[in-house]
Design an enzyme around this catalytic site. Structure first.
Site, PDB file in Angstrom:
ATOM      1  N   ASN A  96     127.083  83.277   8.057  1.00 30.77           N
ATOM      2  CA  ASN A  96     128.410  82.760   7.699  1.00 30.77           C
ATOM      3  C   ASN A  96     128.860  83.400   6.391  1.00 30.77           C
ATOM      4  OD1 ASN A  96     127.503  81.038   5.387  1.00 30.77           O
ATOM      5  ND2 ASN A  96     126.301  80.099   7.024  1.00 30.77           N
ATOM      6  N   PRO A 136     116.644  72.738  11.802  1.00 32.91           N
ATOM      7  CA  PRO A 136     116.367  71.447  11.143  1.00 32.91           C
ATOM      8  C   PRO A 136     117.493  71.108  10.173  1.00 32.91           C
ATOM      9  CG  PRO A 136     114.791  73.148  10.436  1.00 32.91           C
ATOM     10  CD  PRO A 136     115.653  73.768  11.496  1.00 32.91           C
TER      11      PRO A 136
HETATM   12  O1  PMT Z   1     128.754  80.041  -1.338  1.00 32.11           O
HETATM   13  P1  PMT Z   1     130.222  80.096  -1.731  1.00 32.11           P
HETATM   14  O2  PMT Z   1     130.902  81.347  -1.254  1.00 32.11           O
HETATM   15  O3  PMT Z   1     130.424  79.839  -3.193  1.00 32.11           O
HETATM   16  O4  PMT Z   1     130.967  78.904  -0.956  1.00 32.11           O
HETATM   17  C1  PMT Z   1     130.634  77.586  -1.262  1.00 32.11           C
HETATM   18  C2  PMT Z   1     130.417  76.719  -0.016  1.00 32.11           C
HETATM   19  C3  PMT Z   1     131.720  76.561   0.725  1.00 32.11           C
HETATM   20  C4  PMT Z   1     129.367  77.348   0.908  1.00 32.11           C
HETATM   21  C5  PMT Z   1     129.867  75.348  -0.548  1.00 32.11           C
HETATM   22  O5  PMT Z   1     130.790  74.791  -1.443  1.00 32.11           O
HETATM   23  C6  PMT Z   1     129.611  74.377   0.604  1.00 32.11           C
HETATM   24  O6  PMT Z   1     130.493  73.678   1.078  1.00 32.11           O
HETATM   25  N1  PMT Z   1     128.333  74.347   1.092  1.00 32.11           N
HETATM   26  C7  PMT Z   1     127.920  73.576   2.272  1.00 32.11           C
HETATM   27  C8  PMT Z   1     128.355  74.311   3.500  1.00 32.11           C
HETATM   28  C9  PMT Z   1     127.930  73.591   4.777  1.00 32.11           C
HETATM   29  O7  PMT Z   1     127.073  74.051   5.456  1.00 32.11           O
HETATM   30  O8  PMT Z   1     128.539  72.466   4.978  1.00 32.11           O
HETATM   31  P2  PMT Z   1     128.253  71.525   6.271  1.00 32.11           P
HETATM   32  O9  PMT Z   1     129.373  70.562   6.220  1.00 32.11           O
HETATM   33  O10 PMT Z   1     128.092  72.363   7.502  1.00 32.11           O
HETATM   34  O11 PMT Z   1     126.864  70.855   5.944  1.00 32.11           O
HETATM   35  C10 PMT Z   1     126.762  69.582   5.304  1.00 32.11           C
HETATM   36  C11 PMT Z   1     125.566  69.525   4.389  1.00 32.11           C
HETATM   37  O12 PMT Z   1     124.359  69.574   5.163  1.00 32.11           O
HETATM   38  C12 PMT Z   1     125.477  70.640   3.377  1.00 32.11           C
HETATM   39  O13 PMT Z   1     125.028  70.086   2.164  1.00 32.11           O
HETATM   40  C13 PMT Z   1     124.440  71.587   3.974  1.00 32.11           C
HETATM   41  O14 PMT Z   1     123.730  72.288   2.950  1.00 32.11           O
HETATM   42  C14 PMT Z   1     123.527  70.618   4.709  1.00 32.11           C
HETATM   43  N2  PMT Z   1     122.870  71.167   5.900  1.00 32.11           N
HETATM   44  C15 PMT Z   1     123.585  71.611   6.960  1.00 32.11           C
HETATM   45  C16 PMT Z   1     122.934  72.080   8.080  1.00 32.11           C
HETATM   46  C17 PMT Z   1     121.507  72.109   8.089  1.00 32.11           C
HETATM   47  N3  PMT Z   1     120.852  72.563   9.146  1.00 32.11           N
HETATM   48  N4  PMT Z   1     120.835  71.671   7.032  1.00 32.11           N
HETATM   49  C18 PMT Z   1     121.472  71.202   5.941  1.00 32.11           C
HETATM   50  O15 PMT Z   1     120.831  70.801   4.966  1.00 32.11           O
END
Ligand code: PMT
Length: 432
Positions: A214, A309
């Site tokens: 991504n 996971p």
């Molecule tokens: O890296 P940059 O270019 O600075 O951009 C920043 C960002 C947009 C990446 C950052 O601010 C951000 O939003 N990071 C989380 C991105 C994400 O995966 O969001 P999500 O809504 O899909 O996931 C929710 C949470 O679960 C996140 O804290 C993620 O780290 C966590 N997660 C998700 C999937 C997974 N398999 N394991 C996780 O721990």
């Protein structure tokens, strides 16, 4: 001396230069502030203009110098209130005896004095004047008054002076001045706490040469690691593939896939008090990555994906005593999705950001230096408007430190950690 970039990187510093022979040294102060990663704007008083040309500071700071309070053109651009709002901190170096007196009186009769009066950010002054002027009861009174109001005094140094006298009144050496100024930001908010922070994207192998990934650059997570270390925390940063430098004082573990990130996080958890998931972890990976490069034979190719996971949910499930912060990156319905993640993953705070074309004001967020966050926690929320990721990271760390107190008031606190020998983060020792 502490590396000033640890505290100054990404900070907006307003440098006031006043009428003192030491004004020529302020150019070196600008250079060192910028070397430490700060953005610098300069305000010169009329007196300073007698010693140094504004062009010097314009060239060194990369911005036009601000000089006049009642200049219509300047006020229409970045006026005194705007400058006061822009700054994270103000440093007046050199600060003449006259300027200290005007500051102590609360005068607003030139641009620098007006900005200092209109600003609530930390203010430091580095005096430079003749030794007898520094020793005079009037200056001593002014300095006492300023100190009582929270103005920080940096220097002066002692030694031979330009006027031929010897004594206290020299501007601190720029290197020392910038290092000590940077230390003003050492909040100690997370002193003794160990944090694990994830950042960047993950790569999920399709075959030995291709992967699913991504657009995350890692900038948000790296700024969080920097801000947490700056607040005194012992930080382990677990990063997907990015091209960013490790922030000072941070222990970094590089990983590639979601599975590797998961394993690295679990291995880093002992002794940890706070987990922040800023990484954009792949939710799915190819179920059976090919052992050899897939050949272009068929017209279409179908990949079967399986779930990775959920690191954040797993950490909270295994360690409910950890303060867990997740991010929510959403293209739509930000609040609903963020609140849903807060509850579903059982975590303690969500930092929600709008990503993709829906976030044009932050350049789409991915890879941008700016962002805007909305925080949600059980029973509360806060908005952190568009700002640099460096500034947002510091604000988020402050919120976490505040919420952490309420969190521990409701449950026993995990052990704090201190480094063995006080220098490294490897080989931590747990203490009560
Ligand atoms: O890296 P940059 O270019 O600075 O951009 C920043 C960002 C947009 C990446 C950052 O601010 C951000 O939003 N990071 C989380 C991105 C994400 O995966 O969001 P999500 O809504 O899909 O996931 C929710 C949470 O679960 C996140 O804290 C993620 O780290 C966590 N997660 C998700 C999937 C997974 N398999 N394991 C996780 O721990």
């Amino acid at each position: 001396m502490t590396d000033p970039s640890r505290f100054l990187a990404g900070r907006r510093i307003l440098l006031g230069v006043t009428g003192s022979i030491a004004a020529y040294k302020a150019g070196e102060v600008v250079r060192r502030l910028r070397e430490a990663g700060a953005e610098v704007r300069v305000i010169m008083t009329a007196g300073a203009g007698e010693f140094v040309r504004p062009l010097t500071f314009q060239a060194l700071s990369g911005h036009p110098v601000h000089r006049d309070l009642l200049d219509e053109a300047a006020e229409a651009g970045m006026g005194h209130i705007e400058l006061a709002r822009w700054a994270d901190a103000i440093l007046v170096a050199p600060a003449s005896a006259d300027f200290l007196a005007r500051l102590a009186q609360g005068r607003a009769d030139d641009l620098l004095a007006a900005v200092c009066l209109a600003s609530a950010v930390p203010l430091a002054v580095a005096p430079a004047m003749n030794a007898k002027m520094w020793a005079s009861p009037a200056t001593a009174d002014n300095v006492r008054t300023l100190g009582a109001r929270g103005v920080v005094l940096l220097g002066p140094d002692e030694g031979p002076q330009a006027c031929g006298d010897t004594g206290a009144g020299r501007l601190l050496a720029p290197e020392t001045l910038v290092a000590r100024f940077g230390e003003l930001f050492a909040s100690g908010l997370l002193a003794g706490r160990r944090l694990v922070i994830t950042a960047g994207p993950t790569r999920e192998a399709i075959d030995p040469v291709r992967y699913l990934s991504n657009r995350s650059s890692g900038k948000m997570g790296f700024q969080l690691a920097r801000a947490a270390a700056e607040a005194g925390g012992q930080v382990v940063l677990i990063s997907g593939p990015v091209s960013l430098e490790t922030p000072p004082g941070v222990e970094r573990v590089d990983v590639e896939s979601a599975q590797e990130m998961y394993e690295a996080v679990l291995a880093a958890l002992p002794g940890t008090a706070i987990f922040i998931g800023a990484a954009a972890v792949a939710d799915y990976r190819p179920a059976r990555p090919a052992a050899a490069k897939i050949k272009k034979t068929a017209e279409t190719l179908t990949l079967e994906l399986e779930r990775t996971p959920d690191i954040l949910a797993e950490v909270k499930a295994r360690r409910p005593d950890l303060f867990c912060v997740g991010f929510a990156a959403e293209t739509d319905d930000l609040e609903r999705h963020a609140r849903d993640k807060l509850v579903r993953k059982g975590i303690d705070m969500v930092a929600a950001n709008r990503v993709g074309p829906a976030a044009p004001e932050a350049g789409g967020v991915f890879g941008s230096d700016d962002n805007a966050l909305h925080l949600f926690w059980p029973g509360g929320e806060a908005s952190l408007p568009l700002a640099s990721k460096a500034r947002l990271a510091r604000q988020l760390i402050e919120h976490i430190a505040t919420r952490l107190e309420a969190f521990h008031a409701a449950r026993p606190e995990p052990a704090k950690v201190v480094p063995l020998g006080g220098t490294t983060t490897a080989g931590m020792q747990e203490v009560e």
